[in-house]
Each structure stands twice: as C-alpha cells, then as structure tokens.
Design an enzyme around this catalytic site. Sequence first.
Site, short mmCIF file in Angstrom:
data_model
loop_
_atom_site.label_atom_id
_atom_site.label_comp_id
_atom_site.label_asym_id
_atom_site.label_seq_id
_atom_site.Cartn_x
_atom_site.Cartn_y
_atom_site.Cartn_z
N THR A 223 45.60 37.29 38.42
CA THR A 223 46.04 37.71 39.75
C THR A 223 45.25 38.94 40.18
OG1 THR A 223 48.25 36.88 39.26
CG2 THR A 223 48.03 38.37 41.14
N THR B 57 32.86 28.29 59.06
CA THR B 57 33.86 29.30 58.71
C THR B 57 34.19 29.29 57.22
OG1 THR B 57 34.85 29.18 60.90
CG2 THR B 57 36.21 30.12 59.15
N ASP C 276 48.34 41.47 28.33
CA ASP C 276 47.15 40.63 28.38
C ASP C 276 45.88 41.45 28.24
OD1 ASP C 276 47.74 41.84 30.82
OD2 ASP C 276 46.86 40.23 32.01
#
Length: 257
Positions: free
Chosen positions: A133, A184, A110
């Site tokens: 990723t 949060t 890639d």
Amino acid sequence: MILAIDIGNLGTTIALFQEDGTLSFQSELGTDLKMTDDRCAIDLMGVFQLYRAELSNVKGSILSSVVPNITAAYLRTLRRLTGRSPLVVGPGLKTGLNIKAEIHDQLGSDIVAAAVAAAALYPTPAIVINSRTAVTFSYLSDRAFEGCAIMPGMDIALGALSRHGAQLPQISMAQVDTPLGRNTVDSMRAGVLYGYSGAFDRVIQALEEAAGAPAATVVATGSQTSEIYRHCRREIRYDHDLLVKGLYLLYRKNVRR
C-alpha cells in the site's frame, strides 16, 4: 514444516516452508477486514488443499500483520488448526539486527521481516524496498537497521488521480515504453511510472548520502512495482519471496530446533 503468514492492508500471503528453508508453496489472498475465525480456518484449509499439503505436518508458525483488527482471528485459528501458538513479529522477537527506532512497536512487521532476509541473503550496506500500500525504503548497515523512508504506493497515486480528476478514468498499471502518452490512460500511466522511477532513484541517493556509505545492494520486494525497475537508473534486484523468507529466518532465530 513451518507456516509463515503475512497480513497486509490489501493482501495476505500464506507460505509453507520445509524444515531446511525450501519454499513449498506461496499463496496470495485478499485481506478481509471482517474476517471471522471460521472464515479464516476455511481459507487456510482451502489453500492447503489447493497445494496438496497437510496441516498436520505444520510444526510451527509465524505471523506478521499490519492490520491489528484481524490479527487475533489468525492467532486463534492457527492455534486451532495446528495445536500450537504462532510467533508474532513485534518487539521482543530476536532479529539479529540492531534496530535503531525511537518507538519499536511503530516499525511495521513486514519491514522487519524483509530487512532480516536482506541482511542474511545480500551484501550490506543494503537498501530494501518493500512496495505494498505504501513503499518503504530501509537502509541496512552491517547488522543494523538505520532507518527508513515511506512514500505512498503507485496504486494510491493512480486512485487519487481518478478520484479527484473529473475527466480521469480509474485505471491500473501496465507496461509503459514512452513518457509521450497519446491518450489519457497512457499519459496517466506514464506520469506515475516515470515519476515514481525518478523518485525511487532520488530516495536511494538520499539514503546513501544520509548514511554516509553507498549501498552494495538495492533489493526490492512486493507485487506492485516490478515494471518500475526497468525505468530506474539505479540497478535494483527484485526478490518476490523476500518477506516470507524473512519470516522463516525469524522463526528459526527464535525457536529451538
């Protein structure tokens, strides 16, 4: 028509190009690590049916994969459905680039495809950001791949926060307009987004310093980081189709018309 397939750890991209390089369609599927030949064939036929395209019009195909254990299933399926063996991005394929890598088969296919497209479509020197990723930063000089830096993707960072923080929830990225989180979830998003935008700027600067020349173009692709670019101080162009364009160009470089 030319079929280009890129298999990533989380997603698989299927793109169909006309002979002149016009993109007919691009489809995103989840990567199934237990992919069988029949499941692969059903997925491909379903995508072609969805976009009202004919597999019989495919005159050639090219495959990029960073998931070796399912690469063979796609190779067999493409031969079965098109009657032709696909090109596979890897050592030995002509790229038009001088790839300066110590071990060529360790360079992700890639990364190679995105670099080929960037070198052909954008002014060099160029820095190519490929966010999946992992996030990779590749530096291209005039027709040469000089090297790259790799860091974990934002999804990995968010997942690690949730897994290792007893009171931190599992969240996804969304638009962030201030680092002053008041709850949060917003605080987690702000920390990751502003932290990564600063890291992007720093890695780009470090690559330019190491190469000894500023980049004329910084171009990014991938599905995870479009929100981050408006927080970077460095101007970064976003090209969603950069990787599949590179696969098409690689096909043309290696197959006679």
